[in-house]
Design an enzyme around this catalytic site. Structure first.
Site, PDB file in Angstrom:
ATOM      1  N   LYS A   1     -40.808  -5.209  15.598  1.00 23.08           N
ATOM      2  CA  LYS A   1     -40.010  -5.875  16.633  1.00 23.08           C
ATOM      3  C   LYS A   1     -39.179  -4.824  17.363  1.00 23.08           C
ATOM      4  CE  LYS A   1     -36.897  -8.989  15.418  1.00 23.08           C
ATOM      5  NZ  LYS A   1     -36.337 -10.306  15.031  1.00 23.08           N
TER       6      LYS A   1
ATOM      7  N   ASP B   1     -31.264 -20.176  14.204  1.00 26.26           N
ATOM      8  CA  ASP B   1     -32.236 -20.217  15.306  1.00 26.26           C
ATOM      9  C   ASP B   1     -33.552 -20.831  14.850  1.00 26.26           C
ATOM     10  OD1 ASP B   1     -32.960 -19.871  17.949  1.00 26.26           O
ATOM     11  OD2 ASP B   1     -33.656 -17.811  17.674  1.00 26.26           O
TER      12      ASP B   1
END
Length: 352
Positions: free
Chosen positions: A57, A150
């Site tokens: 990422k 999230d």
């Protein structure tokens, strides 16, 4: 993991545009997705000299003022991931920096995101819910508890056996930790619990709201970007007419998960999991189930109390003569406790 659900597929990077991470020991295979607003890109890569795939990422420092906050965010994510040891949470492997960007390397799970596949039978959705709740129970058992912050379809992977994997802990917080004012609204609109929108403290019930919103999207085949279509003018989910096949008890369970008042939700994942396990997802339910499921949660306790009196009267009993051990009262008390989640009073009333 950030996935570009607008494309609906993994984006393969042309060979002449592959990033060179050979010095760090990785070879990029493809781009899995990107978050343009957040400056994040996720890649699938091979570990050089090993038969292992990983997820890398990338966080790009597009703005001069993003460097410090970006590094802090990834440091926080790394710290949380290093605490975790669960087969369905991709483990932290490595991290490195190059000028203008920071990279986080995690274990790769061969399972698609719910952001790419959202067509499931209601029974399958229950299995997915149970699987995610098990992960939340694990996170909430950490000392102190961890709040993901999230949960949404894009951050849940599901394999062919309906095992769920929870990814992207970039917004995760330890319960009780102070949160900067600017990060209060860092979640995803529609999935973010009301208490976070208004800057109140988060609890173990906060992630349950996000999970409930995710399950409603799956049930109604609604994309994450369209979740606003399921929310009415009173900021409450209104989806019942879209899924008439689900049972009143399952609908009631879902509405408890997405209660705007966190005190009316299940208190934590363990209680929500226990409440969901015996529920039949598809069906018409009993008369009392149908009746109670139409009542606003704030009034259910009163109605259930009246139902107790009426039931006892029909049996030729009086309210004064009814003892706590009565089978009828225990049944109704258990139903009240399961639905309204008054944990302490449940244990006192039912002896469980």
């Amino acid at each position: 993991m950030e996935l570009d659900v607008r494309n609906g597929h993994k984006e393969v990077i042309p060979s002449n545009h592959h990033l060179d991470f050979s010095q760090q020991g990785y070879q990029v295979i493809s781009e899995l997705g990107r978050n343009r607003e957040g400056g994040r890109i996720t890649y699938l890569a091979n570990v050089l000299n090993f038969k292992q795939q990983v997820v890398i990422k990338e966080f790009c420092f597009a703005r001069a003022d993003a460097d410090l906050s970006g590094v802090k965010a990834y440091q926080r994510e790394i710290e949380i991931l290093q605490q975790l040891n669960h087969s369905r949470i991709p483990r932290y492997i490595d991290s490195f920096e190059i000028p203008g960007a920071f990279y986080l390397v995690q274990e790769h799970k061969n399972a698609p995101s719910l952001g790419l596949k959202n067509s499931f039978h209601p029974e399958e959705i229950k299995q997915i819910a149970l699987s995610i709740l098990e992960l939340l129970v694990y996170l909430q058992k950490q000392v102190p508890p961890i709040i993901h912050r999230d949960i949404k379809p894009e951050n849940i992977l599901v394999d062919e056996q309906l095992n769920a994997y929870l990814v992207d802990f970039g917004l995760a917080r330890i319960q009780g930790a102070k949160i900067a004012l600017s990060s209060f609204v860092a979640g995803t609109p529609g999935f973010m619990p009301p208490e976070e929108q208004f800057g109140h403290s988060l609890t173990e019930a906060s992630d349950l709201y996000s999970l409930g919103a995710t399950l409603i999207c799956l049930l109604t085949n609604t994309r994450s970007v369209d979740i606003g279509k399921l929310i009415d003018d009173n900021y409450r989910f209104n989806f019942q007419q879209l899924v008439p096949q689900i049972s009143p008890r399952f609908r009631w369970w879902l509405m408890t998960m997405v209660e705007r008042n966190r005190n009316r939700r299940y208190a934590n994942a363990a209680i929500a999991l226990k409440a969901l396990e015996p529920i039949e997802v598809v069906g018409t339910g009993t008369g009392i189930d149908n009746f109670i499921s139409t009542i606003k949660p704030i009034k259910r306790a009163t109605v259930l109390g009246l139902a107790t009196v009426i039931t006892l009267a029909a049996m030729g009993a009086t309210l004064m003569s009814c003892q706590p051990g009565s089978a009828v009262r225990q049944l109704l008390e258990a139903r009240e406790c399961q639905s309204l989640d008054f944990k302490a009073s449940c244990q006192q009333k039912t002896g469980n």
